[in-house]
Design a protein around this motif. Structure first.
Motif, short mmCIF file in Angstrom:
data_model
loop_
_atom_site.label_atom_id
_atom_site.label_comp_id
_atom_site.label_asym_id
_atom_site.label_seq_id
_atom_site.Cartn_x
_atom_site.Cartn_y
_atom_site.Cartn_z
N TYR A 470 0.83 -1.21 0.00
CA TYR A 470 0.00 0.00 0.00
C TYR A 470 0.86 1.25 0.00
O TYR A 470 0.59 2.22 -0.73
CB TYR A 470 -0.92 0.00 1.22
CG TYR A 470 -1.98 -1.07 1.20
CD1 TYR A 470 -2.65 -1.41 0.04
CD2 TYR A 470 -2.32 -1.76 2.37
CE1 TYR A 470 -3.62 -2.40 0.03
CE2 TYR A 470 -3.29 -2.75 2.37
CZ TYR A 470 -3.94 -3.06 1.20
OH TYR A 470 -4.89 -4.04 1.19
N LYS A 473 2.25 2.29 -3.32
CA LYS A 473 1.27 2.80 -4.28
C LYS A 473 0.79 4.22 -3.95
O LYS A 473 -0.04 4.78 -4.69
CB LYS A 473 0.06 1.86 -4.34
CG LYS A 473 0.39 0.43 -4.80
CD LYS A 473 0.92 0.41 -6.22
CE LYS A 473 1.21 -1.02 -6.68
NZ LYS A 473 1.79 -1.05 -8.04
N ILE A 478 -4.93 5.28 -8.97
CA ILE A 478 -5.39 3.90 -9.13
C ILE A 478 -6.50 3.62 -8.12
O ILE A 478 -6.73 4.39 -7.19
CB ILE A 478 -4.24 2.88 -8.90
CG1 ILE A 478 -3.68 3.06 -7.48
CG2 ILE A 478 -3.15 3.03 -9.95
CD1 ILE A 478 -2.65 2.02 -7.08
N ILE A 480 -7.48 0.71 -5.30
CA ILE A 480 -6.79 -0.34 -4.56
C ILE A 480 -7.72 -0.82 -3.44
O ILE A 480 -8.23 -0.01 -2.67
CB ILE A 480 -5.43 0.16 -4.03
CG1 ILE A 480 -4.57 -0.99 -3.52
CG2 ILE A 480 -5.60 1.24 -2.99
CD1 ILE A 480 -3.11 -0.62 -3.32
N HIS A 490 -5.58 -0.42 3.69
CA HIS A 490 -5.39 0.24 2.39
C HIS A 490 -5.79 1.71 2.45
O HIS A 490 -5.24 2.54 1.72
CB HIS A 490 -6.19 -0.48 1.31
CG HIS A 490 -7.67 -0.43 1.48
ND1 HIS A 490 -8.33 -1.00 2.56
CD2 HIS A 490 -8.65 0.14 0.72
CE1 HIS A 490 -9.63 -0.80 2.45
NE2 HIS A 490 -9.85 -0.10 1.35
N PRO A 518 -6.38 1.91 -13.58
CA PRO A 518 -5.92 0.61 -13.08
C PRO A 518 -6.46 0.31 -11.68
O PRO A 518 -6.58 1.21 -10.84
CB PRO A 518 -4.39 0.76 -13.07
CG PRO A 518 -4.11 1.82 -14.07
CD PRO A 518 -5.26 2.77 -13.99
N PHE A 520 -5.99 -2.33 -8.35
CA PHE A 520 -5.15 -3.34 -7.70
C PHE A 520 -5.92 -3.93 -6.53
O PHE A 520 -6.66 -3.24 -5.84
CB PHE A 520 -3.84 -2.70 -7.20
CG PHE A 520 -2.91 -2.31 -8.31
CD1 PHE A 520 -1.89 -3.15 -8.72
CD2 PHE A 520 -3.07 -1.09 -8.97
CE1 PHE A 520 -1.02 -2.78 -9.75
CE2 PHE A 520 -2.22 -0.72 -10.00
CZ PHE A 520 -1.20 -1.57 -10.39
N ILE A 540 -0.03 -10.52 -9.90
CA ILE A 540 1.27 -9.89 -10.15
C ILE A 540 2.34 -10.33 -9.15
O ILE A 540 3.53 -10.26 -9.46
CB ILE A 540 1.15 -8.35 -10.16
CG1 ILE A 540 0.54 -7.83 -8.86
CG2 ILE A 540 0.32 -7.90 -11.35
CD1 ILE A 540 0.50 -6.31 -8.77
N PHE A 548 -1.34 -10.38 -4.63
CA PHE A 548 -1.59 -9.07 -5.20
C PHE A 548 -2.00 -9.24 -6.67
O PHE A 548 -1.31 -9.91 -7.44
CB PHE A 548 -0.35 -8.19 -5.08
CG PHE A 548 0.15 -8.10 -3.66
CD1 PHE A 548 -0.46 -7.25 -2.74
CD2 PHE A 548 1.20 -8.89 -3.24
CE1 PHE A 548 -0.02 -7.18 -1.43
CE2 PHE A 548 1.66 -8.84 -1.93
CZ PHE A 548 1.04 -7.97 -1.02
N ARG A 550 -3.93 -7.40 -10.31
CA ARG A 550 -4.09 -6.14 -11.03
C ARG A 550 -5.16 -6.32 -12.09
O ARG A 550 -5.34 -7.39 -12.68
CB ARG A 550 -2.77 -5.75 -11.69
CG ARG A 550 -2.85 -4.49 -12.58
CD ARG A 550 -1.48 -4.12 -13.10
NE ARG A 550 -0.90 -5.22 -13.88
CZ ARG A 550 0.39 -5.30 -14.18
NH1 ARG A 550 1.23 -4.38 -13.78
NH2 ARG A 550 0.84 -6.31 -14.90
N ARG A 551 -5.90 -5.23 -12.31
CA ARG A 551 -6.82 -5.19 -13.43
C ARG A 551 -6.56 -3.91 -14.21
O ARG A 551 -6.55 -2.81 -13.65
CB ARG A 551 -8.26 -5.19 -12.94
CG ARG A 551 -9.21 -5.28 -14.15
CD ARG A 551 -10.64 -5.07 -13.81
NE ARG A 551 -11.40 -5.10 -15.07
CZ ARG A 551 -12.62 -4.66 -15.19
NH1 ARG A 551 -13.25 -4.15 -14.16
NH2 ARG A 551 -13.22 -4.71 -16.36
N LYS A 552 -6.35 -4.07 -15.52
CA LYS A 552 -6.11 -2.90 -16.36
C LYS A 552 -7.42 -2.20 -16.66
O LYS A 552 -8.48 -2.82 -16.68
CB LYS A 552 -5.42 -3.33 -17.65
CG LYS A 552 -4.03 -3.93 -17.43
CD LYS A 552 -3.39 -4.36 -18.72
CE LYS A 552 -2.01 -4.96 -18.47
NZ LYS A 552 -1.35 -5.40 -19.72
#
Length: 556
Positions: A470, A473, A478, A480, A490, A518, A520, A540, A548, A550-552
């Protein structure tokens, strides 16, 4: 005890509190849930500039009123948004609490008793530790205790002008307690008063006008926030607030359903060593009865002892009935426990009470177990690879793979503590005063070493990897979120800004919807199966049991 000039005692108490409460406040990250939860609410007040509405994740937070968060806000304004600031208010409250106990004990019995009372609270495990935390209860408990003390004084002064003043101040502190943690502040004093009144066969103990003054002062203080919210937002906020309070009492929170006797075990073990002395204190008023049997002070001491015993049972029974059980829920009982322990210490050190061999056995067993546990933690940490094959919980096993560097000497802290306990029990007859004072100083010294040397390493196993993620980032545009488990980490450690897209509160939208930036996610390895086959999510990394993903963004 060594004779200390009276004028220097408050100074020494402040210095001792500062020496033991302030160091290492920021040495370790805040712990999920409560510490991070409360610090995050204070942070969001600063971010939004809205100091009247308590929020979490920038949504109304129904659980708590704002007074403690205001204290944290002031600390964060002074020291920055960090762990030290989040815990600073309770460290100050800790010093104030010791001064209050000394002052009241001096009034009830004498100066020695006041010192013993402050020492008992200062030198017991969880009461000392919680003043180095960022949770609400130490502040709340002080307000409740002061309201009980003042109400006891008002009852003792029934029919005099002094009772009016004391009832008003009792109401003031109840109002502050309600502003700190909600209606339970009034409930604890109310139930204690009703039980005391019943024992007095419901004869008049507080005039009607003084009762009105008490309620008026309490309502006026509480209305600083409750009234303002009512004017600004109407009744809906209060409906949600009180609905949550009822739900808390009537239904168990996830992971916090415990047996009825839970809080009795917590107080016995957590309040070591004063809890063992307090058991005997239920059966003998060695302080009040011997202070001066013919004086008004002795009468007041006997009466206050009754208030303390009633308060103890009210707290223990009430929170044993409550479905959700957490360690600090019964922490208000620490005040009467410390008082009863002080009466036993006072009687023993003044020769009015003989030492009980069961005290020796109890102190030896609990102190020995505590020493063994503290000595064992570093040894376990240095041999985690050997233990992992025997741990059935995959998440816990993965936690133990965290790269934690032990120095190799940390086990000596618990070992020395155990030897000290044994030595004090052996020297008790030859040096009763010195051995008892040292017993209650040994726990703060123990924690003074444990907190910087052991706790940060334990924290690395439990949440270090996820908090590192966290913090890395921070400042990025983003989304999260934790998925599959509950967490507030977070919010505080990512420094989440106020959401601009209300859809981002939906986990379904973040995972499967048309996200605009993005996203996360963090989950635990035991929860991964429900997410790893989702084509929108990419794993990732995996670190110490945390996974962890990720999504684009959908359109980028």
């Amino acid at each position: 005890m060594p004779r200390i000039p009276s004028r220097l005692i408050p100074v020494l108490i402040v210095l001792a509190g500062a020496l033991f409460y302030f160091p290492f406040l920021g040495r370790v990250h805040l712990f999920d849930w409560d510490e991070i939860n409360f610090a995050e609410s204070a942070r969001e007040m600063i971010v939004t500039g809205n100091y009247t509405r308590v929020q979490i994740n920038f949504q109304p937070f129904w659980e708590k009123p704002p007074l403690f968060f205001w204290l944290q806000v002031l600390a964060m304004k002074a020291f920055g948004i960090n762990e030290f600031a989040a815990r600073f208010p309770n460290a100050v409250i800790g010093i104030v609490t010791l001064l209050v106990l000394y002052s009241i004990g001096k009034k009830i019995v004498d100066e020695r008793f006041g010192l013993l009372w402050a020492l008992a609270y200062f030198g017991s495990l969880t009461p000392h530790l919680y003043f180095k935390s960022g949770i609400i209860d130490p502040t709340f408990n002080l307000f409740i205790f002061l309201s009980v003390w003042l109400m006891a004084g008002a009852v003792s002064a029934y029919g005099t002008p002094k009772a009016t003043r004391l009832a008003a101040f009792s109401g003031l502190f109840v109002g502050l307690a309600v502003l700190t943690k909600g209606p339970v502040g009034g409930l604890l004093l109310g139930l204690t008063f009703l039980v005391y009144w019943g024992i007095q066969r419901f004869r008049p103990i507080l005039s009607f006008l003084n009762g009105l003054l008490f309620f008026g002062c309490g309502l006026a203080v509480a209305s600083v926030w409750f009234g303002l919210e009512l004017i600004k937002n109407g009744f809906w906020f209060f409906e949600e607030f009180f609905r949550y309070q009822i739900r808390l009492f009537s239904t168990p929170d996830a992971g916090h359903q415990q047996p009825f006797y839970y809080h009795f075990v917590v107080v016995l073990l957590g309040c070591f060593p004063m809890s063992l002395l307090a058991i005997r204190g239920f059966f003998a008023d060695t302080a009040g009865a011997r202070s001066d049997s013919q004086s008004e002070r002795a009468v007041r001491a006997v009466s206050f002892r009754r208030w303390m015993i009633i308060l103890f049972w009210v707290v223990m029974i009430l929170f044993s009935i409550v479905k959700t059980k957490i360690v600090h829920y019964s922490s208000m009982a620490w005040f009467p426990v410390s008082y009863l322990a002080a009466t036993v210490l006072y009687g023993y050190l003044n020769g009015y009470l003989k030492w009980n061999r069961w005290l020796t056995i109890g102190i030896g067993i609990i102190g020995g177990v505590l020493a063994v546990l503290i000595a064992a933690l570093p040894l376990i940490g240095m041999h985690t690879a050997d233990l992992i094959p025997y741990i059935k919980d995959r998440f816990a096993a993965a936690n133990l793979t965290a790269p934690v560097e032990w120095q190799g000497w940390e086990w000596a802290i618990g070992t020395v503590y155990g030897l000290l306990i044994l030595g004090l029990l052996w020297l008790r007859q030859k040096r009763p005063v010195g051995s008892m004072v040292t017993l209650f100083l040994s726990t703060p010294v123990l924690l003074w070493f444990v907190l910087p040397a052991i706790v940060p390493k334990i924290e690395r196993y439990t949440q270090g990897a996820v908090i590192d993620f966290y913090e890395a980032k921070q400042g990025q545009d983003i989304y999260i979120e934790p998925i599959g488990y509950k967490s507030y980490a977070h919010l505080f450690y990512f420094r989440k800004p106020p959401p601009t897209n209300p859809k981002s509160y939906s986990e379904e939208w973040l995972i499967n919807g048309p996200v605009d930036k993005p996203a996360f996610f963090v989950t635990r390895n035991i929860n991964l199966d429900q997410y790893k086959y989702n084509p929108n999510l990419e794993i990732i990394s995996e670190d110490n049991g945390f996974v962890f993903l990720r999504r684009k963004p959908a359109f980028k």
